[in-house]
Structures are given as structure tokens and as C-alpha cells.
Design a protein around this motif. Structure first.
Motif, PDB file in Angstrom:
ATOM      1  N   GLN A 263      33.975  47.405  35.831  1.00 41.54           N
ATOM      2  CA  GLN A 263      34.422  48.667  36.310  1.00 41.54           C
ATOM      3  C   GLN A 263      34.194  47.601  38.098  1.00 41.54           C
ATOM      4  OE1 GLN A 263      32.821  50.332  35.052  1.00 41.54           O
ATOM      5  NE2 GLN A 263      34.034  49.606  32.920  1.00 41.54           N
ATOM      6  N   GLU A 264      35.554  48.110  39.411  1.00 43.08           N
ATOM      7  CA  GLU A 264      35.374  46.956  40.330  1.00 43.08           C
ATOM      8  C   GLU A 264      35.113  46.127  40.461  1.00 43.08           C
ATOM      9  OE1 GLU A 264      32.304  49.280  42.730  1.00 43.08           O
ATOM     10  OE2 GLU A 264      32.417  50.981  41.719  1.00 43.08           O
ATOM     11  N   THR A 265      36.530  45.033  39.455  1.00 39.23           N
ATOM     12  CA  THR A 265      36.494  44.010  39.673  1.00 39.23           C
ATOM     13  C   THR A 265      36.992  42.802  41.124  1.00 39.23           C
ATOM     14  OG1 THR A 265      38.214  43.668  38.834  1.00 39.23           O
ATOM     15  CG2 THR A 265      36.681  43.913  36.890  1.00 39.23           C
ATOM     16  N   ARG A 266      37.757  43.889  41.454  1.00 41.68           N
ATOM     17  CA  ARG A 266      38.664  43.512  42.689  1.00 41.68           C
ATOM     18  C   ARG A 266      39.408  42.449  43.116  1.00 41.68           C
ATOM     19  NH1 ARG A 266      33.577  44.299  46.458  1.00 41.68           N
ATOM     20  NH2 ARG A 266      33.179  46.910  45.909  1.00 41.68           N
ATOM     21  N   TRP A 267      40.105  42.752  41.032  1.00 43.91           N
ATOM     22  CA  TRP A 267      40.814  41.113  41.370  1.00 43.91           C
ATOM     23  C   TRP A 267      42.762  42.253  41.071  1.00 43.91           C
ATOM     24  CZ3 TRP A 267      38.510  36.909  37.199  1.00 43.91           C
ATOM     25  CH2 TRP A 267      37.356  36.215  37.353  1.00 43.91           C
ATOM     26  N   SER A 268      43.454  41.553  41.526  1.00 46.27           N
ATOM     27  CA  SER A 268      44.429  42.231  41.170  1.00 46.27           C
ATOM     28  C   SER A 268      45.470  41.318  39.829  1.00 46.27           C
ATOM     29  CB  SER A 268      46.123  42.032  42.417  1.00 46.27           C
ATOM     30  OG  SER A 268      45.756  40.732  42.842  1.00 46.27           O
ATOM     31  N   GLY A 269      45.980  41.846  39.468  1.00 49.46           N
ATOM     32  CA  GLY A 269      46.559  41.649  38.680  1.00 49.46           C
ATOM     33  C   GLY A 269      46.469  41.653  36.758  1.00 49.46           C
ATOM     34  N   SER A 270      47.231  41.195  35.606  1.00 48.86           N
ATOM     35  CA  SER A 270      46.796  42.200  34.483  1.00 48.86           C
ATOM     36  C   SER A 270      46.723  40.074  33.773  1.00 48.86           C
ATOM     37  CB  SER A 270      47.775  42.142  33.941  1.00 48.86           C
ATOM     38  OG  SER A 270      47.866  43.680  34.179  1.00 48.86           O
ATOM     39  N   LYS A 271      45.533  40.087  33.546  1.00 50.46           N
ATOM     40  CA  LYS A 271      45.368  38.519  32.722  1.00 50.46           C
ATOM     41  C   LYS A 271      44.021  38.450  32.042  1.00 50.46           C
ATOM     42  CE  LYS A 271      47.032  36.417  37.134  1.00 50.46           C
ATOM     43  NZ  LYS A 271      46.684  36.242  38.326  1.00 50.46           N
ATOM     44  N   SER A 272      44.468  37.197  31.592  1.00 52.16           N
ATOM     45  CA  SER A 272      42.726  37.016  30.281  1.00 52.16           C
ATOM     46  C   SER A 272      41.914  35.503  30.987  1.00 52.16           C
ATOM     47  CB  SER A 272      42.665  37.605  29.223  1.00 52.16           C
ATOM     48  OG  SER A 272      43.370  38.173  28.675  1.00 52.16           O
ATOM     49  N   HIS A 273      41.230  35.319  30.932  1.00 54.34           N
ATOM     50  CA  HIS A 273      40.078  33.955  31.598  1.00 54.34           C
ATOM     51  C   HIS A 273      39.033  33.904  30.084  1.00 54.34           C
ATOM     52  CE1 HIS A 273      42.749  33.342  35.429  1.00 54.34           C
ATOM     53  NE2 HIS A 273      42.653  34.856  35.516  1.00 54.34           N
ATOM     54  N   ASP A 274      38.963  32.446  29.958  1.00 52.75           N
ATOM     55  CA  ASP A 274      37.738  32.164  29.298  1.00 52.75           C
ATOM     56  C   ASP A 274      36.644  32.490  30.273  1.00 52.75           C
ATOM     57  OD1 ASP A 274      38.854  32.250  26.787  1.00 52.75           O
ATOM     58  OD2 ASP A 274      39.420  30.371  27.167  1.00 52.75           O
ATOM     59  N   ILE A 275      35.781  32.802  29.919  1.00 51.10           N
ATOM     60  CA  ILE A 275      34.274  32.452  31.075  1.00 51.10           C
ATOM     61  C   ILE A 275      32.956  31.523  30.221  1.00 51.10           C
ATOM     62  CG2 ILE A 275      34.858  34.437  32.857  1.00 51.10           C
ATOM     63  CD1 ILE A 275      32.970  36.167  30.863  1.00 51.10           C
ATOM     64  N   VAL A 276      31.969  31.630  30.658  1.00 52.79           N
ATOM     65  CA  VAL A 276      30.895  30.881  30.500  1.00 52.79           C
ATOM     66  C   VAL A 276      30.265  31.875  28.759  1.00 52.79           C
ATOM     67  CG1 VAL A 276      30.642  29.324  32.309  1.00 52.79           C
ATOM     68  CG2 VAL A 276      29.430  31.035  31.517  1.00 52.79           C
ATOM     69  N   CYS A 277      29.381  31.068  28.276  1.00 52.01           N
ATOM     70  CA  CYS A 277      28.992  31.173  27.045  1.00 52.01           C
ATOM     71  C   CYS A 277      29.711  31.581  25.565  1.00 52.01           C
ATOM     72  CB  CYS A 277      27.952  32.340  27.756  1.00 52.01           C
ATOM     73  SG  CYS A 277      26.757  31.874  28.464  1.00 52.01           S
ATOM     74  N   GLY A 278      30.718  31.461  26.085  1.00 55.19           N
ATOM     75  CA  GLY A 278      31.879  31.862  24.552  1.00 55.19           C
ATOM     76  C   GLY A 278      32.630  33.077  24.892  1.00 55.19           C
ATOM     77  N   TYR A 279      32.589  33.611  26.676  1.00 54.76           N
ATOM     78  CA  TYR A 279      33.100  35.560  26.177  1.00 54.76           C
ATOM     79  C   TYR A 279      34.523  34.852  26.649  1.00 54.76           C
ATOM     80  CZ  TYR A 279      28.920  37.332  25.323  1.00 54.76           C
ATOM     81  OH  TYR A 279      27.746  37.376  24.575  1.00 54.76           O
ATOM     82  N   LYS A 280      35.465  36.319  26.756  1.00 52.24           N
ATOM     83  CA  LYS A 280      36.922  36.135  27.050  1.00 52.24           C
ATOM     84  C   LYS A 280      37.010  37.139  28.345  1.00 52.24           C
ATOM     85  CE  LYS A 280      41.398  35.552  26.224  1.00 52.24           C
ATOM     86  NZ  LYS A 280      42.332  34.613  24.723  1.00 52.24           N
ATOM     87  N   LEU A 281      36.961  37.819  29.629  1.00 50.87           N
ATOM     88  CA  LEU A 281      37.450  38.313  30.607  1.00 50.87           C
ATOM     89  C   LEU A 281      38.651  38.984  30.480  1.00 50.87           C
ATOM     90  CD1 LEU A 281      36.700  40.492  32.294  1.00 50.87           C
ATOM     91  CD2 LEU A 281      37.349  38.512  33.687  1.00 50.87           C
ATOM     92  N   MET A 282      39.587  40.259  30.083  1.00 48.73           N
ATOM     93  CA  MET A 282      40.850  40.736  29.991  1.00 48.73           C
ATOM     94  C   MET A 282      40.180  41.980  31.073  1.00 48.73           C
ATOM     95  SD  MET A 282      40.854  41.201  26.156  1.00 48.73           S
ATOM     96  CE  MET A 282      39.522  40.919  25.614  1.00 48.73           C
ATOM     97  N   TYR A 283      41.359  41.779  31.817  1.00 54.50           N
ATOM     98  CA  TYR A 283      41.419  42.887  33.334  1.00 54.50           C
ATOM     99  C   TYR A 283      42.720  43.188  33.961  1.00 54.50           C
ATOM    100  CZ  TYR A 283      42.065  38.773  36.484  1.00 54.50           C
ATOM    101  OH  TYR A 283      43.047  37.813  37.209  1.00 54.50           O
TER     102      TYR A 283
END
Length: 188
Positions: free
Chosen positions: A23-43
Motif C-alpha cells: 500500500q501507499e505505492t504513490r505511483w499513478s496509473g494501472s500497470k505491471s512491471h517486472d522487478i528484481v528476484c523474479g517478481y512482478k508488481l501489479m499496481y
């Protein structure tokens, strides 16, 4: 992607966490990104606010996610299929204690509607910051697991009432604090 999401994914990997609500990501939009260590962030987030919710999932489970629903900067969910069962995993960020009753009612109303929409044979997990104290003691509440923090407040009573109305159990009420150098972030 930089910042504490990369460091958080390293902690998730170390602790062997497959799915995490943020929570409190402070990002705008509706996106998905691959992040390190083989994880994916959807926000999902709204420009100019401190809100925003997200769900971090180990990428090897991408194929198990049948849908992602982003409602607003306070609520989103993924539907995860395992062993023929669907798990509806919500990331929720309730308005803070000082917010207007109308704002809180709108959040709890939306969470209520989205919870009711889940078929009875499916599982529901609501993870996040519900901004209330459910107290240390169970008292008369059947959904309280007996573990909590502090004294119950009005928002905590609302959490207990919601849980009882939907026959949900409060499995845990703890916080994970994240520190990096001089920066600190509390993760619920």
C-alpha cells in the motif's frame, strides 16, 4: 524500476514469500512491471495522492493468475487458480482514522460489494492496511484470532464487523518494518 521495491523483492525472496500486498505505492496509473528476484508488481494509483495499492507476485506463478482487477487507489485484486480452486487476493488500503465518514463508507462499501461478488466455493484473502486497531483480546468476536495490537478503536470495530458479516477470519494483525540506510518504511 528502482528504489525500495527492488530491495523489498530481495526480502520477499529471502523469506520465500510468493505473494505480497503493498500500500501507499504513490505511483499513478494501472500497470505491471517486472522487478528484481523474479517478481512482478501489479499496481493501481492516482496522481497526486499518497494512496495506491499493489500486489507483488513471484513471476513463475504468472500463469496461475486468471485476472487482475484494479478498482481504485485503495483496492485491487488478483484471482489466482490453484488445484482447481480460485483464490481472490485483495490488496486494500482503508482511509485513515481522521478521514471523513463518507470516504470510509465508500471504501468499505466497495470492499463489501467486491467480496460479495466472490463465488462461495472460492477463497478470499484481504491483505493490507485496514487502518484500525482490533485489540489484543478476542472478546466476543468469533473472527478475531486472538492476536492484535493495542486497544480496539472505532475503525477496528468496523474491521471486526466486516469480517463477521462475510464469515472471514482475521489471521494476523502485524507489521513488517523495512529499513534501508537512513530510510524507513512500515509495511503492513
Amino acid at each position: 524500476m528502482t528504489g525500495w521495491y527492488n530491495e523489498l523483492s530481495k526480502v520477499l525472496e529471502t523469506r520465500r514469500v510468493d505473494v505480497c500486498a503493498v500500500q501507499e505505492t504513490r505511483w499513478s496509473g494501472s500497470k505491471s512491471h517486472d522487478i528484481v528476484c523474479g517478481y512482478k508488481l501489479m499496481y493501481k494509483g492516482t496522481r497526486g495522492t499518497d494512496s495506491g495499492v499493489g500486489i507483488i507476485v513471484l513471476s513463475k506463478f504468472d500463469g496461475n493468475i486468471s485476472e487482475v482487477q484494479r478498482y481504485d487507489g485503495h483496492l485491487m485484486k488478483i484471482v489466482y487458480i490453484t488445484d482447481g480452486r480460485e483464490i481472490h487476493f485483495f490488496s486494500a488500503y482503508a482511509p485513515q482514522t481522521g478521514q471523513a465518514t463518507s470516504i470510509k463508507d465508500a471504501f468499505w462499501g466497495m470492499l463489501d460489494v467486491k467480496t460479495v461478488e466472490v463465488p462461495p466455493e472460492d477463497y478470499i484473502i484481504i491483505a493490507g492496511n485496514l487502518n484500525g486497531h482490533v485489540a489484543c483480546r478476542k472478546e466476543e468476536h468469533t473472527t478475531h484470532g486472538g492476536h492484535g495490537f493495542g486497544e480496539k478503536n472505532d475503525d477496528g470495530q468496523g474491521i471486526l464487523d466486516f469480517s463477521e458479516a462475510h464469515k472471514l477470519a482475521i489471521a494476523n494483525a502485524w507489521f513488517f518494518a523495512y529499513y534501508s540506510g537512513t530510510n524507513a518504511k512500515q509495511i503492513d
